[in-house]
Write a protein that holds these residues in place. Structure first.
Motif, PDB file in Angstrom:
ATOM      1  N   VAL A  54      -6.465  -3.730   3.072  1.00  0.00           N
ATOM      2  CA  VAL A  54      -6.576  -3.664   1.529  1.00  0.00           C
ATOM      3  C   VAL A  54      -6.639  -5.064   0.916  1.00  0.00           C
ATOM      4  O   VAL A  54      -5.991  -5.945   1.422  1.00  0.00           O
ATOM      5  CB  VAL A  54      -5.418  -2.844   1.029  1.00  0.00           C
ATOM      6  CG1 VAL A  54      -5.763  -2.864  -0.523  1.00  0.00           C
ATOM      7  CG2 VAL A  54      -5.259  -1.351   1.471  1.00  0.00           C
TER       8      VAL A  54
ATOM      9  N   LEU B  55      -7.973   2.397  -4.565  1.00  0.00           N
ATOM     10  CA  LEU B  55      -7.506   3.295  -3.635  1.00  0.00           C
ATOM     11  C   LEU B  55      -7.274   4.732  -4.203  1.00  0.00           C
ATOM     12  O   LEU B  55      -6.848   4.814  -5.432  1.00  0.00           O
ATOM     13  CB  LEU B  55      -6.132   2.785  -3.151  1.00  0.00           C
ATOM     14  CG  LEU B  55      -6.135   1.457  -2.387  1.00  0.00           C
ATOM     15  CD1 LEU B  55      -4.819   1.239  -1.779  1.00  0.00           C
ATOM     16  CD2 LEU B  55      -7.318   1.309  -1.486  1.00  0.00           C
TER      17      LEU B  55
ATOM     18  N   THR C 236       1.015  -1.308   0.121  1.00  0.00           N
ATOM     19  CA  THR C 236      -0.008   0.037   0.055  1.00  0.00           C
ATOM     20  C   THR C 236       0.827   1.446  -0.070  1.00  0.00           C
ATOM     21  O   THR C 236       0.658   2.118  -0.881  1.00  0.00           O
ATOM     22  CB  THR C 236      -1.155   0.081   1.278  1.00  0.00           C
ATOM     23  OG1 THR C 236      -1.569  -1.080   1.143  1.00  0.00           O
ATOM     24  CG2 THR C 236      -1.689   1.321   1.277  1.00  0.00           C
TER      25      THR C 236
ATOM     26  N   ASN D  51     -10.255   3.569   0.334  1.00  0.00           N
ATOM     27  CA  ASN D  51     -10.763   2.589  -0.943  1.00  0.00           C
ATOM     28  C   ASN D  51     -12.234   3.059  -1.308  1.00  0.00           C
ATOM     29  O   ASN D  51     -12.645   4.139  -1.110  1.00  0.00           O
ATOM     30  CB  ASN D  51     -10.996   1.150  -0.374  1.00  0.00           C
ATOM     31  CG  ASN D  51     -12.095   1.283   0.855  1.00  0.00           C
ATOM     32  OD1 ASN D  51     -12.829   1.840   0.983  1.00  0.00           O
ATOM     33  ND2 ASN D  51     -11.814  -0.129   1.664  1.00  0.00           N
TER      34      ASN D  51
END
Length: 154
Positions: A92, A98, A59, A126
């Motif tokens: 996630v 995202l 991420t 998200n």
């Protein structure tokens, strides 16, 4: 952008991006091979997430990539200096989309006239508008003083 062009409170948004199952698997196998990222049975039976989740490091890396691709820092970026914090607030998963919002929270002229420090805060959400990551980091950027110098010492 040069250091002087940033303003505290200014907000930028990165283009949304898709996190795929293949990315999660490939990244985790290479850099974070914990079973919650690579073993579907383990992730379903032994984790609080009830299935595979992305590595937080994926991420961070993906968001940073989107930020750099946005071109805001441009060729005036010298180097990332530090992270003040990184908080993973929701998992996630594969097929999450995202979006990152980046806010300028502090500016500091360094003792070197050719660089300034910009502190930015990332808020990543998200497709359900759930915050999945919060982080803050500082970077060194060129100042406009570099324009007139042939080879400034950064």
């Amino acid at each position: 952008m040069y250091f002087e062009e940033f303003e505290v409170g200014k907000v930028f948004r990165c283009e949304p991006f898709l996190v795929t199952a293949e990315e999660i698997h490939t990244f985790a196998n290479q850099y974070d091979p914990h079973p919650i990222h690579v073993d579907p049975q383990y992730a379903k039976e032994h984790s609080i997430f009830n299935g595979i989740i992305s590595s937080g490091f994926l991420t961070v890396s993906a968001v940073w990539g989107q930020w750099i691709r946005s071109g805001v820092f441009g060729n005036e970026f010298i180097v990332g200096k530090n992270f003040d914090y990184i908080k993973f607030t929701n998992p996630v998963r594969a097929n999450d989309v995202l979006t990152a919002e980046i806010e300028v929270v502090a500016l500091r002229q360094t003792s070197n006239q050719f660089r300034g420090e910009v502190t930015i805060k990332f808020t990543v959400t998200n497709q359900k508008e759930e915050v999945v990551m919060l982080s803050q980091m500082s970077a060194l950027l060129k100042t406009k003083a570099t324009i007139s110098e042939t080879s400034p010492s950064y």
